[in-house]
Design a protein around this motif. Structure first.
Motif, PDB file in Angstrom:
ATOM      1  N   TRP A  40      34.328  51.219  29.653  1.00  0.00           N
ATOM      2  CA  TRP A  40      35.666  50.807  30.052  1.00  0.00           C
ATOM      3  C   TRP A  40      35.786  50.531  31.546  1.00  0.00           C
ATOM      4  O   TRP A  40      36.889  50.399  32.064  1.00  0.00           O
ATOM      5  CB  TRP A  40      36.689  51.843  29.592  1.00  0.00           C
ATOM      6  CG  TRP A  40      36.927  51.699  28.127  1.00  0.00           C
ATOM      7  CD1 TRP A  40      36.159  52.184  27.113  1.00  0.00           C
ATOM      8  CD2 TRP A  40      37.971  50.950  27.497  1.00  0.00           C
ATOM      9  NE1 TRP A  40      36.673  51.798  25.895  1.00  0.00           N
ATOM     10  CE2 TRP A  40      37.778  51.051  26.096  1.00  0.00           C
ATOM     11  CE3 TRP A  40      39.066  50.226  27.979  1.00  0.00           C
ATOM     12  CZ2 TRP A  40      38.630  50.437  25.184  1.00  0.00           C
ATOM     13  CZ3 TRP A  40      39.909  49.622  27.064  1.00  0.00           C
ATOM     14  CH2 TRP A  40      39.684  49.726  25.677  1.00  0.00           C
ATOM     15  N   MET A  41      34.646  50.431  32.230  1.00  0.00           N
ATOM     16  CA  MET A  41      34.672  50.033  33.639  1.00  0.00           C
ATOM     17  C   MET A  41      34.430  48.539  33.814  1.00  0.00           C
ATOM     18  O   MET A  41      34.425  48.036  34.939  1.00  0.00           O
ATOM     19  CB  MET A  41      33.630  50.825  34.435  1.00  0.00           C
ATOM     20  CG  MET A  41      33.972  52.286  34.620  1.00  0.00           C
ATOM     21  SD  MET A  41      32.754  53.159  35.631  1.00  0.00           S
ATOM     22  CE  MET A  41      33.049  52.414  37.243  1.00  0.00           C
ATOM     23  N   ILE A  42      34.228  47.825  32.729  1.00  0.00           N
ATOM     24  CA  ILE A  42      33.894  46.393  32.808  1.00  0.00           C
ATOM     25  C   ILE A  42      35.140  45.516  32.796  1.00  0.00           C
ATOM     26  O   ILE A  42      35.248  44.536  33.542  1.00  0.00           O
ATOM     27  CB  ILE A  42      32.965  46.003  31.634  1.00  0.00           C
ATOM     28  CG1 ILE A  42      31.673  46.826  31.673  1.00  0.00           C
ATOM     29  CG2 ILE A  42      32.662  44.511  31.660  1.00  0.00           C
ATOM     30  CD1 ILE A  42      30.843  46.623  32.905  1.00  0.00           C
ATOM     31  N   ASN A  43      36.106  45.834  31.963  1.00  0.00           N
ATOM     32  CA  ASN A  43      37.217  44.936  31.690  1.00  0.00           C
ATOM     33  C   ASN A  43      38.043  44.582  32.928  1.00  0.00           C
ATOM     34  O   ASN A  43      38.272  43.402  33.216  1.00  0.00           O
ATOM     35  CB  ASN A  43      38.124  45.551  30.621  1.00  0.00           C
ATOM     36  CG  ASN A  43      39.265  44.634  30.232  1.00  0.00           C
ATOM     37  OD1 ASN A  43      39.063  43.464  29.927  1.00  0.00           O
ATOM     38  ND2 ASN A  43      40.466  45.167  30.245  1.00  0.00           N
ATOM     39  N   VAL A  44      38.508  45.596  33.660  1.00  0.00           N
ATOM     40  CA  VAL A  44      39.432  45.339  34.769  1.00  0.00           C
ATOM     41  C   VAL A  44      38.818  44.480  35.867  1.00  0.00           C
ATOM     42  O   VAL A  44      39.404  43.458  36.261  1.00  0.00           O
ATOM     43  CB  VAL A  44      39.970  46.671  35.337  1.00  0.00           C
ATOM     44  CG1 VAL A  44      40.762  46.421  36.624  1.00  0.00           C
ATOM     45  CG2 VAL A  44      40.855  47.358  34.310  1.00  0.00           C
ATOM     46  N   PRO A  45      37.646  44.835  36.428  1.00  0.00           N
ATOM     47  CA  PRO A  45      37.106  43.991  37.507  1.00  0.00           C
ATOM     48  C   PRO A  45      36.758  42.582  37.050  1.00  0.00           C
ATOM     49  O   PRO A  45      36.958  41.612  37.799  1.00  0.00           O
ATOM     50  CB  PRO A  45      35.864  44.752  37.972  1.00  0.00           C
ATOM     51  CG  PRO A  45      35.521  45.674  36.871  1.00  0.00           C
ATOM     52  CD  PRO A  45      36.806  46.034  36.215  1.00  0.00           C
ATOM     53  N   GLN A  46      36.262  42.436  35.817  1.00  0.00           N
ATOM     54  CA  GLN A  46      35.936  41.099  35.339  1.00  0.00           C
ATOM     55  C   GLN A  46      37.193  40.271  35.109  1.00  0.00           C
ATOM     56  O   GLN A  46      37.211  39.054  35.361  1.00  0.00           O
ATOM     57  CB  GLN A  46      35.102  41.184  34.058  1.00  0.00           C
ATOM     58  CG  GLN A  46      33.645  41.503  34.297  1.00  0.00           C
ATOM     59  CD  GLN A  46      32.937  40.423  35.096  1.00  0.00           C
ATOM     60  OE1 GLN A  46      32.859  40.497  36.331  1.00  0.00           O
ATOM     61  NE2 GLN A  46      32.441  39.404  34.424  1.00  0.00           N
ATOM     62  N   GLN A  47      38.248  40.917  34.639  1.00  0.00           N
ATOM     63  CA  GLN A  47      39.511  40.205  34.463  1.00  0.00           C
ATOM     64  C   GLN A  47      40.038  39.713  35.808  1.00  0.00           C
ATOM     65  O   GLN A  47      40.484  38.566  35.931  1.00  0.00           O
ATOM     66  CB  GLN A  47      40.522  41.132  33.797  1.00  0.00           C
ATOM     67  CG  GLN A  47      41.824  40.461  33.390  1.00  0.00           C
ATOM     68  CD  GLN A  47      42.755  41.441  32.714  1.00  0.00           C
ATOM     69  OE1 GLN A  47      43.563  42.083  33.365  1.00  0.00           O
ATOM     70  NE2 GLN A  47      42.641  41.565  31.406  1.00  0.00           N
ATOM     71  N   MET A  48      39.957  40.557  36.821  1.00  0.00           N
ATOM     72  CA  MET A  48      40.433  40.167  38.147  1.00  0.00           C
ATOM     73  C   MET A  48      39.561  39.072  38.750  1.00  0.00           C
ATOM     74  O   MET A  48      40.056  38.136  39.376  1.00  0.00           O
ATOM     75  CB  MET A  48      40.476  41.388  39.063  1.00  0.00           C
ATOM     76  CG  MET A  48      41.521  42.414  38.668  1.00  0.00           C
ATOM     77  SD  MET A  48      41.616  43.811  39.799  1.00  0.00           S
ATOM     78  CE  MET A  48      42.231  42.993  41.282  1.00  0.00           C
ATOM     79  N   ARG A  49      38.264  39.163  38.555  1.00  0.00           N
ATOM     80  CA  ARG A  49      37.369  38.123  39.054  1.00  0.00           C
ATOM     81  C   ARG A  49      37.655  36.788  38.364  1.00  0.00           C
ATOM     82  O   ARG A  49      37.615  35.727  38.999  1.00  0.00           O
ATOM     83  CB  ARG A  49      35.908  38.507  38.824  1.00  0.00           C
ATOM     84  CG  ARG A  49      35.400  39.658  39.676  1.00  0.00           C
ATOM     85  CD  ARG A  49      33.904  39.869  39.478  1.00  0.00           C
ATOM     86  NE  ARG A  49      33.174  38.682  39.876  1.00  0.00           N
ATOM     87  CZ  ARG A  49      32.322  38.036  39.082  1.00  0.00           C
ATOM     88  NH1 ARG A  49      32.101  38.453  37.841  1.00  0.00           N
ATOM     89  NH2 ARG A  49      31.691  36.958  39.523  1.00  0.00           N
ATOM     90  N   LEU A  50      37.935  36.846  37.060  1.00  0.00           N
ATOM     91  CA  LEU A  50      38.206  35.620  36.308  1.00  0.00           C
ATOM     92  C   LEU A  50      39.469  34.940  36.809  1.00  0.00           C
ATOM     93  O   LEU A  50      39.478  33.729  37.057  1.00  0.00           O
ATOM     94  CB  LEU A  50      38.333  35.948  34.824  1.00  0.00           C
ATOM     95  CG  LEU A  50      38.620  34.767  33.901  1.00  0.00           C
ATOM     96  CD1 LEU A  50      37.440  33.815  33.884  1.00  0.00           C
ATOM     97  CD2 LEU A  50      38.920  35.265  32.485  1.00  0.00           C
ATOM     98  N   VAL A  51      40.539  35.696  36.963  1.00  0.00           N
ATOM     99  CA  VAL A  51      41.799  35.119  37.429  1.00  0.00           C
ATOM    100  C   VAL A  51      41.640  34.546  38.833  1.00  0.00           C
ATOM    101  O   VAL A  51      42.231  33.511  39.168  1.00  0.00           O
ATOM    102  CB  VAL A  51      42.921  36.179  37.390  1.00  0.00           C
ATOM    103  CG1 VAL A  51      44.174  35.660  38.069  1.00  0.00           C
ATOM    104  CG2 VAL A  51      43.226  36.558  35.943  1.00  0.00           C
ATOM    105  N   ALA A  52      40.808  35.166  39.656  1.00  0.00           N
ATOM    106  CA  ALA A  52      40.599  34.683  41.023  1.00  0.00           C
ATOM    107  C   ALA A  52      39.910  33.325  41.052  1.00  0.00           C
ATOM    108  O   ALA A  52      40.036  32.587  42.034  1.00  0.00           O
ATOM    109  CB  ALA A  52      39.779  35.690  41.823  1.00  0.00           C
ATOM    110  N   THR A  53      39.205  32.950  39.978  1.00  0.00           N
ATOM    111  CA  THR A  53      38.539  31.651  39.964  1.00  0.00           C
ATOM    112  C   THR A  53      39.533  30.499  39.854  1.00  0.00           C
ATOM    113  O   THR A  53      39.263  29.389  40.314  1.00  0.00           O
ATOM    114  CB  THR A  53      37.541  31.546  38.794  1.00  0.00           C
ATOM    115  OG1 THR A  53      38.248  31.665  37.546  1.00  0.00           O
ATOM    116  CG2 THR A  53      36.482  32.631  38.889  1.00  0.00           C
ATOM    117  N   ALA A  54      40.678  30.752  39.211  1.00  0.00           N
ATOM    118  CA  ALA A  54      41.691  29.700  39.046  1.00  0.00           C
ATOM    119  C   ALA A  54      43.048  30.361  38.842  1.00  0.00           C
ATOM    120  O   ALA A  54      43.561  30.415  37.711  1.00  0.00           O
ATOM    121  CB  ALA A  54      41.346  28.794  37.865  1.00  0.00           C
TER     122      ALA A  54
END
Length: 395
Positions: A304-318
């Motif tokens: 459960w440490m994967i979802n939050v940072p990857q979600q934030m990184r994804l939104v930062a792309t666009a």
């Protein structure tokens, strides 16, 4: 208002229990249907694929309709799917039930969050969303071990009827308390999938998919992985699942704090290798109850440490496409569940529980490679160097 949010959270609780409960009860399901444990594992894959594929398709077809109507429809489809699985006399009908349940689930979670935000003032939107999503977290901590225990004591069909019952209560609550709200503007499927044409978005999603697939390679075979630790005892199995859930909640809280403090890039750089290590070692080291508890807890934290940072990184792309990106992110999670089932089946067929660990390692190494590529592609461009001022002539 709090009652309305709790009712929405109950729907997510039912979704969470259904997502996680099948793996611990696959052995008796396989026996009833006269199929192998590996073949029974495809029931998890079917649900996940129906969610991943159905999410964008159904959102494009129905997203413009009133949210309350969508929630009730989603819960109805979800309940029918679980009931169909619960009464299935053979494997094909159980598979059909899992597909229907996955399609219903794909319409619920995103709409429940949209309704929660729409019902409260803007300054309370975050807390409302956290309460509604809390239903999923509660499902891991409470629903998962309870469902596994019930499945052992009363049969696997009883565990699915529990999900149907929870869904019925949530449906009645929404019908009685959630007001009518306006639907969103219609969005075509092409528009929803358009962000996939951006390499930065696509590579980030693939990294998320493979990281989570690494963990689900193990989870889909958790009954076999923990067999030596539990000796087939339902109480021990429920205890291990409870520890996994406690680890999951702890990991979710930890990653939120880490992401705020050191940023999503540094957080995922630490979390992803830890997850690959935990997923690999859990099947190899869980030879006793104490070891199983320790490994399940650590693995739950890392998962459960994967979802939050990857979600934030994804939104930062666009950032301008955030709603569409979050929908794609949710579908990616369920693609990871489905491919984890395939990888776990291959590993288990090759070498039992140990083979599941080696399969997780194989997927994990690829995941870390793709993650490294995504970090490189999304690295901010270096600011152009400014010319140094000309030194004044010496006097």
């Amino acid at each position: 208002m709090r009652l309305r949010l709790l009712v929405l959270a109950l729907g997510n609780f039912a979704m969470g229990v259904d997502t996680f409960i099948i793996a611990p009860i696959l052995d008796p399901m396989a026996d009833d249907f006269g199929v192998s444990r590996t073949t029974a594992g495809w029931l998890i894959t079917a649900f996940a694929l129906a969610y991943a594929i159905g999410g964008p398709l159904l959102a494009a077809a129905t997203g413009h309709r009133p949210p309350r109507q969508l929630l009730l429809g989603a819960l109805g489809v979800f309940a029918v799917g679980n009931a169909l699985t619960a009464v299935a006399g053979d494997y094909s009908w159980a598979m059909a039930g899992r597909v229907v349940a996955g399609a219903g689930a794909s319409m619920y979670t995103a709409n429940s969050l949209a309704v929660a935000r729409a019902m409260v003032p803007p300054e309370r939107a975050g807390r409302a969303a956290a309460l509604v999503v809390g239903g999923l977290t509660a499902a891991i901590v409470l629903g998962l071990p309870l469902g596994a225990w019930l499945g052992d004591q009363a049969g696997w069909r009883a565990a699915l009827w529990l999900v149907v019952g929870l869904t019925a209560v949530a449906t009645a609550g929404i019908a009685a308390t959630v007001p009518q709200l306006k639907g969103q503007a219609a969005t075509t499927l092409r528009a929803r999938l358009a962000p996939l044409g951006q390499p930065r978005v696509l590579v980030t999603l693939i990294a998320t998919w493979l990281c989570l697939s690494t963990s689900w390679t193990v989870y889909n075979y958790i009954d076999e992985v923990m067999d030596k630790a539990t000796g087939g005892d339902a109480g021990r199995t429920s205890l291990i699942l409870l520890c996994f859930g406690i680890g999951a909640v702890s990991g979710n809280l930890l990653t939120g704090r880490l992401t705020d403090r050191i940023g999503p890039v540094r957080t995922i750089t630490v979390a992803a290798p830890l997850l690959v290590t935990a997923a690999t070692l859990t099947p190899l080291l869980s030879k006793s109850l104490a070891a199983g508890i320790a490994m399940a807890t650590a693995w739950g934290v890392c998962h459960w440490m994967i979802n939050v940072p990857q979600q934030m990184r994804l939104v930062a792309t666009a950032p301008q496409s955030a709603p569409l990106l979050l929908g794609l992110h949710q579908s990616t999670i369920y693609i990871g569940i489905s491919t984890g089932g395939v990888a776990g089946a291959a590993g288990y067929s090759a070498d039992g529980a140990s083979g599941v660990g080696y399969a997780a390692l194989t997927v994990g190494v690829v995941a870390l490679g793709v993650l490294a590529l995504s970090l490189r592609i999304n690295r901010p461009a270096a600011a152009p160097a400014t010319a140094a001022p000309t030194a004044a002539p010496a006097r």
